[in-house]
Write an enzyme that holds these catalytic residues in place. Structure first.
Site, short mmCIF file in Angstrom:
data_model
loop_
_atom_site.label_atom_id
_atom_site.label_comp_id
_atom_site.label_asym_id
_atom_site.label_seq_id
_atom_site.Cartn_x
_atom_site.Cartn_y
_atom_site.Cartn_z
N ASN A 9 12.39 3.91 5.46
CA ASN A 9 11.14 3.17 5.30
C ASN A 9 11.44 1.99 4.36
OD1 ASN A 9 8.60 2.22 4.72
ND2 ASN A 9 7.91 4.07 3.64
N LYS A 11 9.59 -0.41 3.54
CA LYS A 11 8.39 -0.88 2.82
C LYS A 11 8.30 -2.41 2.87
CE LYS A 11 8.47 3.38 0.23
NZ LYS A 11 8.14 4.13 -0.99
N HIS A 94 1.13 6.94 5.34
CA HIS A 94 1.97 6.96 4.14
C HIS A 94 1.07 6.96 2.90
CE1 HIS A 94 4.79 5.78 1.03
NE2 HIS A 94 5.75 6.19 1.84
N GLU A 96 1.19 5.42 0.23
CA GLU A 96 0.87 4.07 -0.29
C GLU A 96 -0.27 3.44 0.51
OE1 GLU A 96 4.89 2.58 -0.20
OE2 GLU A 96 5.42 3.99 -1.79
N GLU A 166 5.79 14.23 1.77
CA GLU A 166 6.22 13.36 0.68
C GLU A 166 5.30 13.54 -0.53
OE1 GLU A 166 8.53 9.74 2.35
OE2 GLU A 166 6.41 9.26 2.35
N GLY A 172 9.70 7.19 -5.16
CA GLY A 172 10.14 6.06 -5.97
C GLY A 172 10.27 6.36 -7.45
N SER A 213 12.42 10.16 -3.30
CA SER A 213 13.63 10.07 -4.13
C SER A 213 14.83 10.79 -3.53
CB SER A 213 13.34 10.55 -5.56
OG SER A 213 12.41 9.67 -6.18
P1 PGA Z 1 11.65 6.80 -1.98
O1 PGA Z 1 10.44 6.55 -0.95
O2 PGA Z 1 12.79 7.39 -1.19
O3 PGA Z 1 11.98 5.46 -2.52
O4 PGA Z 1 11.15 7.76 -3.02
C1 PGA Z 1 10.15 7.46 0.07
C2 PGA Z 1 8.95 7.00 0.88
O5 PGA Z 1 7.98 6.50 0.32
O6 PGA Z 1 8.93 7.14 2.11
#
Ligand code: PGA
Length: 254
Positions: A9, A11, A94, A96, A166, A172, A213
């Site tokens: 992803n 982003k 997601h 976010e 997630e 993140g 992460s």
């Molecule tokens: P990350 O993000 O691996 O940077 O923690 C995962 C995601 O949001 O899909």
């Protein structure tokens, strides 16, 4: 056996030029037929050129969102019909999107149904906040998200859906869930909710990813878990070497 998947992803990162360069680097390192499904999800504007770059490579392209309507007066939005031909997957719900763009379970459900209708494979995201986790609400909250998002989905359609667990506190932050924690929710909550909706066979076949992460150091332990079928990777997917190392580690386990 469920096929493993490493989905990146990206982003809101990478200009068209940068996205094509990253896709090319990944393709050169890990193109061709492979035991691991590889999906790259760039920003909308990068998708056509990334898709062209990956043509013939067996590396698939996904979007990070879409609208549920086929077309119409939805300024700034992209429909499933527009993605068809340049993307095969679409990340939906997601955290976010839910957090910053007010997406609801009901809206995510509409998107899942619209994506299926259009022949796209949804990567449906679910996950709890730190506060919910600390209050012991993970099971009920995540189970509820899965059931709400999959309302009206048939067992046949479920075979084309990927679910990504997630935990928001792990995204993140550099603080991944432990492999055992992640496995417990992927199996005991996500797969279990699919089973309650659609039966044991659909639950056993459902592909469930973990995200939050993940990186080349922890992916081996995560992928060794029986109920985890892959990862949705944010930060580590922005570097070709890290992403490819994760794909290779996974391949060695299958
Ligand atoms: P990350 O993000 O691996 O940077 O923690 C995962 C995601 O949001 O899909």
């Amino acid at each position: 056996m469920r096929r493993p998947m490493m989905a990146g992803n990206w982003k809101m990162n990478k200009t068209v030029e940068e996205a094509v360069a990253l896709a090319r680097a990944i393709r050169e390192l890990v193109g061709g037929v492979h035991p691991v499904d590889r999906v790259l999800c760039p920003p909308f504007i990068d998708i056509p050129q990334v898709s062209a770059e990956l043509a013939g490579s067996q590396i698939a392209v996904g979007a990070q969102n879409m609208h549920w309507a086929a077309n119409g007066a939805y300024t700034g939005e992209i429909s499933a019909a527009m993605l068809r031909g340049v993307a095969d997957y679409v990340i939906l719900g997601h955290s976010e999107r839910r957090q910053y763009f007010a997406e609801t379970d009901e809206g995510v459900n509409r998107k899942v149904l619209a994506a299926l209708e259009a022949g796209l494979t949804p990567i449906l995201c679910v996950g709890e906040t730190l506060e919910q986790n600390e209050r012991g609400e993970t099971h009920s909250f995540v189970g509820g998200q899965v059931k709400a998002a999959l309302a009206g989905v048939t067992a046949d359609q479920m075979a084309r859906i990927v679910v990504a667990y997630e935990p928001i506190w792990a995204i993140g932050t550099g603080k991944a869930a432990t492999a055992a924690q992640a496995n417990a929710i992927c199996g005991g909550v996500v797969r279990n909710a699919v089973g309650e909706l659609l039966g044991a066979e659909a639950a056993a076949a459902a592909r469930v990813l973990y995200g939050g992460s993940t990186n080349e150091k922890n992916i081996g332990e995560i992928m060794a878990q029986p109920d985890i079928d892959g990862a949705l990777i944010g930060g580590a997917a922005l570097k070709a070497e890290s992403y490819v190392a994760m794909v290779r580690t996974t391949a060695a386990l299958y």
